[in-house]
Design a protein around this motif. Structure first.
Motif, PDB file in Angstrom:
ATOM      1  N   ARG A  71     -11.845  11.090  -6.704  1.00 12.20           N
ATOM      2  CA  ARG A  71     -13.277  11.313  -6.960  1.00 12.20           C
ATOM      3  C   ARG A  71     -13.534  11.611  -8.428  1.00 12.20           C
ATOM      4  NH1 ARG A  71     -12.758  13.630  -1.768  1.00 12.20           N
ATOM      5  NH2 ARG A  71     -12.306  15.704  -2.608  1.00 12.20           N
ATOM      6  N   ARG A  72     -12.614  12.337  -9.067  1.00 12.56           N
ATOM      7  CA  ARG A  72     -12.806  12.679 -10.474  1.00 12.56           C
ATOM      8  C   ARG A  72     -12.688  11.461 -11.383  1.00 12.56           C
ATOM      9  NH1 ARG A  72      -9.593  17.136  -9.091  1.00 12.56           N
ATOM     10  NH2 ARG A  72      -7.745  16.134  -9.999  1.00 12.56           N
ATOM     11  N   ARG A  73     -11.681  10.630 -11.154  1.00 11.50           N
ATOM     12  CA  ARG A  73     -11.443   9.532 -12.097  1.00 11.50           C
ATOM     13  C   ARG A  73     -12.087   8.222 -11.675  1.00 11.50           C
ATOM     14  NH1 ARG A  73      -6.112  10.623 -10.031  1.00 11.50           N
ATOM     15  NH2 ARG A  73      -5.497   9.032  -8.503  1.00 11.50           N
ATOM     16  N   GLY A  74     -12.484   8.098 -10.381  1.00 10.30           N
ATOM     17  CA  GLY A  74     -13.185   6.904  -9.935  1.00 10.30           C
ATOM     18  C   GLY A  74     -12.296   5.791  -9.415  1.00 10.30           C
ATOM     19  N   TYR A  75     -11.002   6.006  -9.354  1.00  2.97           N
ATOM     20  CA  TYR A  75     -10.099   5.001  -8.799  1.00  2.97           C
ATOM     21  C   TYR A  75      -8.878   5.677  -8.172  1.00  2.97           C
ATOM     22  CZ  TYR A  75      -7.382   5.546 -13.155  1.00  2.97           C
ATOM     23  OH  TYR A  75      -6.660   6.049 -14.210  1.00  2.97           O
ATOM     24  N   ALA A  76      -8.232   4.962  -7.270  1.00  2.00           N
ATOM     25  CA  ALA A  76      -7.063   5.484  -6.558  1.00  2.00           C
ATOM     26  C   ALA A  76      -5.828   4.675  -6.925  1.00  2.00           C
ATOM     27  CB  ALA A  76      -7.298   5.420  -5.050  1.00  2.00           C
ATOM     28  N   VAL A  77      -4.674   5.292  -6.727  1.00  2.52           N
ATOM     29  CA  VAL A  77      -3.406   4.631  -7.035  1.00  2.52           C
ATOM     30  C   VAL A  77      -2.479   4.732  -5.830  1.00  2.52           C
ATOM     31  CG1 VAL A  77      -1.395   4.579  -8.555  1.00  2.52           C
ATOM     32  CG2 VAL A  77      -3.644   5.232  -9.475  1.00  2.52           C
ATOM     33  N   ASP A  78      -1.867   3.619  -5.480  1.00  3.19           N
ATOM     34  CA  ASP A  78      -0.768   3.576  -4.514  1.00  3.19           C
ATOM     35  C   ASP A  78       0.486   3.344  -5.340  1.00  3.19           C
ATOM     36  OD1 ASP A  78       1.281   2.696  -2.877  1.00  3.19           O
ATOM     37  OD2 ASP A  78       0.209   0.931  -2.144  1.00  3.19           O
ATOM     38  N   ASP A  79       1.242   4.409  -5.549  1.00  2.00           N
ATOM     39  CA  ASP A  79       2.445   4.340  -6.373  1.00  2.00           C
ATOM     40  C   ASP A  79       3.666   4.196  -5.468  1.00  2.00           C
ATOM     41  OD1 ASP A  79       4.350   4.466  -8.317  1.00  2.00           O
ATOM     42  OD2 ASP A  79       3.919   6.514  -8.958  1.00  2.00           O
ATOM     43  N   ARG A  80       3.893   2.972  -4.994  1.00  3.23           N
ATOM     44  CA  ARG A  80       5.035   2.648  -4.123  1.00  3.23           C
ATOM     45  C   ARG A  80       4.970   3.416  -2.798  1.00  3.23           C
ATOM     46  NH1 ARG A  80       9.208   4.781  -8.249  1.00  3.23           N
ATOM     47  NH2 ARG A  80       7.410   6.181  -8.464  1.00  3.23           N
ATOM     48  N   GLU A  81       3.771   3.762  -2.359  1.00  8.11           N
ATOM     49  CA  GLU A  81       3.593   4.573  -1.153  1.00  8.11           C
ATOM     50  C   GLU A  81       3.531   3.733   0.124  1.00  8.11           C
ATOM     51  OE1 GLU A  81       0.272   7.377  -1.851  1.00  8.11           O
ATOM     52  OE2 GLU A  81       0.616   6.904  -3.962  1.00  8.11           O
ATOM     53  N   ASN A  82       3.139   2.465  -0.001  1.00 13.45           N
ATOM     54  CA  ASN A  82       3.040   1.601   1.169  1.00 13.45           C
ATOM     55  C   ASN A  82       4.170   0.567   1.202  1.00 13.45           C
ATOM     56  OD1 ASN A  82       1.644   0.672   3.555  1.00 13.45           O
ATOM     57  ND2 ASN A  82       0.985  -1.101   2.352  1.00 13.45           N
ATOM     58  N   GLU A  83       4.536   0.075   0.020  1.00 13.52           N
ATOM     59  CA  GLU A  83       5.676  -0.837  -0.123  1.00 13.52           C
ATOM     60  C   GLU A  83       6.511  -0.347  -1.302  1.00 13.52           C
ATOM     61  OE1 GLU A  83       4.748  -5.148   0.357  1.00 13.52           O
ATOM     62  OE2 GLU A  83       2.675  -4.442   0.288  1.00 13.52           O
ATOM     63  N   PRO A  84       7.853  -0.338  -1.164  1.00 12.97           N
ATOM     64  CA  PRO A  84       8.714   0.302  -2.163  1.00 12.97           C
ATOM     65  C   PRO A  84       8.589  -0.242  -3.580  1.00 12.97           C
ATOM     66  CG  PRO A  84       9.939  -0.173  -0.159  1.00 12.97           C
ATOM     67  CD  PRO A  84       8.613  -0.861  -0.030  1.00 12.97           C
ATOM     68  N   GLU A  85       8.298  -1.529  -3.741  1.00  7.80           N
ATOM     69  CA  GLU A  85       8.304  -2.137  -5.069  1.00  7.80           C
ATOM     70  C   GLU A  85       6.914  -2.581  -5.528  1.00  7.80           C
ATOM     71  OE1 GLU A  85      10.936  -2.071  -6.927  1.00  7.80           O
ATOM     72  OE2 GLU A  85      12.116  -1.186  -5.297  1.00  7.80           O
ATOM     73  N   VAL A  86       5.881  -2.003  -4.927  1.00  6.89           N
ATOM     74  CA  VAL A  86       4.512  -2.437  -5.236  1.00  6.89           C
ATOM     75  C   VAL A  86       3.658  -1.254  -5.663  1.00  6.89           C
ATOM     76  CG1 VAL A  86       2.394  -3.456  -4.287  1.00  6.89           C
ATOM     77  CG2 VAL A  86       4.629  -4.382  -3.650  1.00  6.89           C
ATOM     78  N   ARG A  87       2.884  -1.466  -6.725  1.00 12.04           N
ATOM     79  CA  ARG A  87       1.853  -0.508  -7.122  1.00 12.04           C
ATOM     80  C   ARG A  87       0.493  -1.170  -6.985  1.00 12.04           C
ATOM     81  NH1 ARG A  87       5.417   1.178 -11.473  1.00 12.04           N
ATOM     82  NH2 ARG A  87       6.087   3.335 -11.116  1.00 12.04           N
ATOM     83  N   CYS A  88      -0.493  -0.375  -6.596  1.00 11.45           N
ATOM     84  CA  CYS A  88      -1.863  -0.870  -6.457  1.00 11.45           C
ATOM     85  C   CYS A  88      -2.828   0.131  -7.078  1.00 11.45           C
ATOM     86  CB  CYS A  88      -2.234  -1.059  -4.989  1.00 11.45           C
ATOM     87  SG  CYS A  88      -1.136  -2.134  -4.064  1.00 11.45           S
ATOM     88  N   VAL A  89      -3.936  -0.394  -7.593  1.00  9.83           N
ATOM     89  CA  VAL A  89      -5.016   0.426  -8.131  1.00  9.83           C
ATOM     90  C   VAL A  89      -6.297  -0.026  -7.445  1.00  9.83           C
ATOM     91  CG1 VAL A  89      -6.247   1.171 -10.198  1.00  9.83           C
ATOM     92  CG2 VAL A  89      -3.823   0.558 -10.352  1.00  9.83           C
ATOM     93  N   GLY A  90      -7.009   0.899  -6.797  1.00 10.16           N
ATOM     94  CA  GLY A  90      -8.204   0.537  -6.041  1.00 10.16           C
ATOM     95  C   GLY A  90      -9.390   1.406  -6.387  1.00 10.16           C
ATOM     96  N   ALA A  91     -10.579   0.873  -6.161  1.00 10.19           N
ATOM     97  CA  ALA A  91     -11.815   1.611  -6.447  1.00 10.19           C
ATOM     98  C   ALA A  91     -12.837   1.346  -5.344  1.00 10.19           C
ATOM     99  CB  ALA A  91     -12.379   1.208  -7.807  1.00 10.19           C
ATOM    100  N   PRO A  92     -13.724   2.315  -5.093  1.00  6.54           N
ATOM    101  CA  PRO A  92     -14.672   2.198  -3.984  1.00  6.54           C
ATOM    102  C   PRO A  92     -15.870   1.320  -4.320  1.00  6.54           C
ATOM    103  CG  PRO A  92     -15.018   4.263  -5.131  1.00  6.54           C
ATOM    104  CD  PRO A  92     -13.815   3.612  -5.778  1.00  6.54           C
TER     105      PRO A  92
END
Length: 253
Positions: A184-205
């Motif tokens: 909420r503070r920065r306006g975007y979320a990060v998946d730091d290898r949390e769903n797949e071991p070798e993948v990072r994702c950056v998402g926003a609402p």
């Protein structure tokens, strides 16, 4: 407007639209102030506003004489919103984002407790992501999911089954709540290898015209390409794309 030259009709229409736009941005204007604001004579403004008032696009207070938008504009807005298709609205911005960052872009909606991938724009020069349109994923450990959860009313963590997908998955409810506060503070979320071991994702609402979160957009890639340092560069880009999609859905902030 039979008998009126086409050029004059076009000029009158542009002037009438300018009047409507000015009232939209400056509600409560008198005839004098409205005429000054659009650079036209008062008699011209009276002529242009007459059909707008008849169509209920403008209203004029009988006592004060001030102009404001009429309820006909609300009907137009509602009709426009009823025809919006989320995928179609987001398509241009999703392709633009993929071109900017050269990584796969996803668009998802929330179907508790999951997210559903409804569109995907893939950079075919890179390794393909395993996701597919129509597939579902956990909300708590994906960037798109966290971007949506962070802006839901109440406590979105309550009742969630925080399944461990990798050794980096956040499974502690309080830690996830802190993570969502950071989103909420920065306006975007990060998946730091949390769903797949070798993948990072950056998402926003993505928000709709009522201010409710209705979707999320993300950029995904292998950790070799989306490094921790690059996440800080991608975050604002993804958030900006999501904001533009939100604007097309009628969101005002």
């Amino acid at each position: 407007m039979a008998g009126v030259p086409e050029r004059n009709q076009s000029t009158s229409l542009r002037r009438a639209l300018a009047v409507l736009d000015h009232v939209r941005d400056n509600s409560g204007l008198t005839l004098t102030r409205l005429a000054e604001g659009v650079g036209l004579s008062k008699s011209t403004v009276l002529r242009l506003t007459a059909p707008l008032i008849e169509a209920r696009l403008l209203e004029r207070d009988h006592r004060s004489g001030v102009y404001r938008l009429g309820h006909g504009t609300l009907r137009l807005g509602q009709a426009y919103l009823a025809t919006l298709d989320l995928r179609a609205v987001a398509a241009e911005e999703s392709h633009r984002l993929m071109t900017e960052v050269r990584e796969t872009v996803h668009l998802v909606v929330h179907d508790p407790p999951h997210v559903v991938y409804i569109d995907k724009v893939e950079n075919e020069t890179n390794v393909r992501m395993a996701s597919r349109i129509g597939s579902r994923g956990p909300a708590h450990c994906t960037a798109v999911g966290k971007a949506i959860l962070a802006f839901l009313p109440g406590d979105p963590v309550e009742g969630l089954e925080l399944e461990s997908r990798t050794r980096h998955t956040i499974t502690d409810p309080d830690r996830l709540r802190r993570e969502l506060a950071g989103v909420r503070r920065r306006g975007y979320a990060v998946d730091d290898r949390e769903n797949e071991p070798e993948v990072r994702c950056v998402g926003a609402p993505v928000f709709n015209h009522t201010g409710a979160v209705v979707a999320a957009v993300s950029v995904s890639g292998l950790t070799s390409r989306i490094t921790a340092a690059r996440v800080r560069e991608l975050g604002p880009r993804v958030a900006a794309a999501a904001a533009r999609i939100s604007g097309k859905l009628g969101a005002t902030t």
